[in-house]
Design an enzyme around this catalytic site. Structure first.
Site, PDB file in Angstrom:
ATOM      1  N   ASP A  21       0.861  -1.196   0.000  1.00  0.00           N
ATOM      2  CA  ASP A  21       0.000   0.000   0.000  1.00  0.00           C
ATOM      3  C   ASP A  21       0.891   1.237   0.000  1.00  0.00           C
ATOM      4  O   ASP A  21       1.791   1.355   0.829  1.00  0.00           O
ATOM      5  CB  ASP A  21      -0.877  -0.066   1.267  1.00  0.00           C
ATOM      6  N   ASP A  25      -4.388   3.633   2.548  1.00  0.00           N
ATOM      7  CA  ASP A  25      -5.818   3.309   2.656  1.00  0.00           C
ATOM      8  C   ASP A  25      -6.064   1.852   3.041  1.00  0.00           C
ATOM      9  O   ASP A  25      -7.207   1.402   3.095  1.00  0.00           O
ATOM     10  CB  ASP A  25      -6.565   3.665   1.359  1.00  0.00           C
ATOM     11  N   ASP A  29      -1.526  -1.150  -3.982  1.00  0.00           N
ATOM     12  CA  ASP A  29      -1.796  -0.381  -5.192  1.00  0.00           C
ATOM     13  C   ASP A  29      -0.574  -0.388  -6.114  1.00  0.00           C
ATOM     14  O   ASP A  29       0.484  -0.924  -5.766  1.00  0.00           O
ATOM     15  CB  ASP A  29      -2.212   1.056  -4.823  1.00  0.00           C
ATOM     16  N   ASP A 200      -8.529 -15.487 -17.381  1.00  0.00           N
ATOM     17  CA  ASP A 200      -9.408 -16.044 -16.358  1.00  0.00           C
ATOM     18  C   ASP A 200     -10.397 -17.035 -16.980  1.00  0.00           C
ATOM     19  O   ASP A 200     -10.938 -16.781 -18.059  1.00  0.00           O
ATOM     20  CB  ASP A 200     -10.179 -14.872 -15.725  1.00  0.00           C
ATOM     21  N   GLU A 263      -5.909 -19.757 -17.464  1.00  0.00           N
ATOM     22  CA  GLU A 263      -6.367 -20.479 -16.272  1.00  0.00           C
ATOM     23  C   GLU A 263      -7.252 -21.621 -16.786  1.00  0.00           C
ATOM     24  O   GLU A 263      -8.449 -21.472 -16.983  1.00  0.00           O
ATOM     25  CB  GLU A 263      -7.184 -19.581 -15.342  1.00  0.00           C
TER      26      GLU A 263
HETATM   27  C1  NOJ Z   1     -10.988 -17.492 -11.423  1.00  0.00           C
HETATM   28  C2  NOJ Z   1     -10.303 -16.493 -10.565  1.00  0.00           C
HETATM   29  O1  NOJ Z   1      -9.002 -16.937 -10.277  1.00  0.00           O
HETATM   30  C3  NOJ Z   1     -11.161 -16.331  -9.344  1.00  0.00           C
HETATM   31  O2  NOJ Z   1     -10.518 -15.610  -8.344  1.00  0.00           O
HETATM   32  C4  NOJ Z   1     -12.455 -15.681  -9.757  1.00  0.00           C
HETATM   33  O3  NOJ Z   1     -13.325 -15.599  -8.646  1.00  0.00           O
HETATM   34  C5  NOJ Z   1     -13.136 -16.483 -10.846  1.00  0.00           C
HETATM   35  N1  NOJ Z   1     -12.233 -16.932 -11.861  1.00  0.00           N
HETATM   36  C6  NOJ Z   1     -14.212 -15.672 -11.507  1.00  0.00           C
HETATM   37  O4  NOJ Z   1     -13.652 -14.653 -12.282  1.00  0.00           O
END
Ligand code: NOJ
Length: 552
Positions: A21, A25, A29, A200, A263
């Site tokens: 930080d 706050d 960041d 993601d 992912e």
């Molecule tokens: C995978 C992400 O790593 C996770 O943190 C997130 O909640 C879900 N996808 C939804 O975006």
């Protein structure tokens, strides 16, 4: 070397809100990261992946994006991000962002428009459906809290799909305009110098066109399904591969090529490998069978061999063991045991491919038990996976949950920089999540201690850079007794004892470059044998195999 700069690289996942930080706050960041770039360079990482940085109402801490072209005001400004990319670049590090193409926030202007009427020009950007013939949700799909994945919209009289929270509406990838939107987003960030994206839910974009019911999971386990159902139709559709072929073509047009790291939350190694395509889709994909393997020699060795066999030629594996969803490996795999943490780092850093460390792995940070009243993760709270007795979701508290195996706040607590109350993370009275045991485990204490986990990790990163030079090393398993794992990786020979007893291995020769205990193993009973102490690992240079030329 630049053409495949990620190959053999050490990347560092940094949960921005929890790392440093700068403005008091209580949230980390971008300027906080800027102030600590020297640390990352000293550690020896080649790139950083920032958890979501885009504007968001933070129902899921940035994984609910409301603007794909901005910076979240809590985290900084576009100028801060530009400066971070530039300064990291000057220190030889690249910056990856997190891209969330499966869903947007319901506050995103696309969704607001889409939900305004059935005639909206953006109606098809999302997955809208009529009730089932007998009434109720269109099918049996469940979200990550274990409730129906469909939310009724009174205004337009249809349901919309949300595989995650109701505030995260799934995009409709059958709609070509959605593809065009994301191709523009890719170019926008690549043009600014972003080195690539962690993608993601990379396996999830397409949904079954007929919205068929998911079948029962059949088996249990984090990769088997969710809440008793196998995710056959609400994700894992084959059409997604065409998306990555198009994205790869875009990424390859840049110099150096931009990186797509998926992912890919799938349980089968052949399905995982399919995301590499014929070297024309993702260049890297997270290997969850490895993440969830038992911390045992035979199990890990089997996943590694299976992974390498499944990948296409040129396919570069990724080794990681902690993240912001599944928790930290020093807890999951090692139960906080220092010797095991060292051994895990040694294996992660010497397997051929790309290493992704999660912030804190390098000092052996463990999960933190966050009291219920301080928990921030709505998904964990909603599913009953909050460390308290089951409440929430229809399967609340069940072990057969969403696969994350517990409350995710446990691995999102502030980076432990020093032993002060707020761990050197913030000057705020209270950080957004409580800090772990920073008096015992912190960077400041470990940095100048040559025997610390941090020093070991730094030595490992420097060794892999020197020995494999950014090349994809060859891998060859060697004979080892039960509990032991021995392999050659490029110019290195690695011996690892995953047991509470000493094990005898064949002497790998000299020089021994590194030992997790700091000690050279004792000679064994027979000539040519050495004795590894419980949980000891060593790295030696293979006789006659010089280090690879290349990046230093
Ligand atoms: C995978 C992400 O790593 C996770 O943190 C997130 O909640 C879900 N996808 C939804 O975006």
């Amino acid at each position: 070397m630049d053409a495949r700069w990620w190959q053999g690289a050490a990347l560092y996942q940094l949960y921005v809100r929890s790392w440093q930080d700068s403005d008091g706050d209580g949230y980390g960041d971008l300027r906080g990261i800027l102030s600590r770039l020297g640390y990352l360079q000293w550690l020896g990482v080649d790139g950083i992946w920032l958890s979501p940085t885009m504007p968001s109402p933070d129902e899921d801490w940035g994984y609910d994006v409301s603007d794909y072209r901005g910076v979240h005001p809590d985290l900084g400004t576009m100028d801060d991000l530009d400066e971070l990319i530039a300064q990291a670049g000057r220190r030889g590090m690249r910056v990856l962002l997190d891209l969330v193409p499966n869903h947007t926030s319901t506050a995103h202007p696309w969704f607001v428009e889409s939900a305004s009427s059935r005639q909206s020009p953006l109606r098809d950007y999302y997955v809208w459906a009529d009730p089932a013939p007998g009434g109720g949700p269109p099918n049996n799909w469940l979200d990550f809290t274990g409730r129906s994945a469909w939310r009724w919209d009174d205004r337009t009289g249809q349901y919309y799909l949300h595989n995650f929270l109701a505030a995260q509406a799934d995009l409709n990838w059958w709609q070509p305009a959605v593809h065009e939107e994301f191709r523009r987003v890719l170019r926008f960030w690549f043009d600014r110098g972003v080195a690539g994206f962690r993608i993601d839910v990379a396996h999830g974009l397409y949904k079954d066109a007929l919205l068929r019911d998911n079948p029962p999971a059949g088996q249990q386990g984090p990769l088997a399904g969710r809440f008793g159902l196998r995710s056959e139709y609400n994700e894992n559709r084959p059409e997604v591969h065409a998306v990555y072929r198009a994205w790869r073509a875009i990424a390859d047009r840049y110099t150096p090529p931009r990186l797509l790291l998926g992912e890919t939350w799938v349980g089968e190694l052949d399905r995982f490998a399919s995301f590499y395509g014929a070297d024309d889709e993702l260049q890297l994909a997270f290997n969850f069978p490895f993440v969830f393997a038992e911390f045992a020699a035979a199990d890990l060795a089997a996943v590694v061999a299976g992974t390498l066999a499944a990948l296409p030629p040129q396919g570069c594996p990724v080794w990681t063991a902690s993240n912001h969803d599944v928790g930290r490996f020093p807890s999951r795999w090692c139960g906080g045991d220092d010797a095991k943490v060292r051994l895990a780092l040694l294996v992660l850093a010497t397997l051929p491919g790309t290493l992704v460390l999660y912030y804190g792995d390098e000092i052996g940070m463990t999960d933190v038990g966050v009291p219920l009243e301080l928990q921030q993760d709505k998904m964990s709270l909603g599913s009953g996976q909050n460390g308290s007795s089951g409440e929430g979701g229809q399967n609340g508290g069940s072990t057969d949950g969403n696969g994350w195996q517990g409350n995710r706040d446990r691995a999102r607590t502030p980076m432990q920089w020093d032993g002060s109350v707020a761990a050197g993370f913030t000057r705020a009275a209270a950080p957004w999540l409580p800090t772990g045991d920073s008096a015992t485990v912190n960077v400041a204490d470990q940095r100048d201690d040559p025997g610390s986990v941090l020093s070991l990790c730094r030595d490992l990163l420097s060794l892999r850079r020197a020995e494999s030079g950014g090349q994809l090393a060859s891998y060859q398993p060697l004979p080892a007794p039960p509990g032991g794992w021995a392999y050659r990786a490029g110019s290195l020979t690695v011996l690892a004892n995953f047991s509470d007893r000493p094990v005898t291995c064949q002497d790998p020769g000299r020089p021994i470059l590194l030992s997790t205990t700091g000690a050279t193993p004792a000679a064994g009973d027979a000539a040519g044998d050495i004795l590894l102490a419980p949980w000891q690992g060593i790295v030696a240079r293979t006789a006659g195999v010089p280090p690879a030329p290349g990046r230093r």
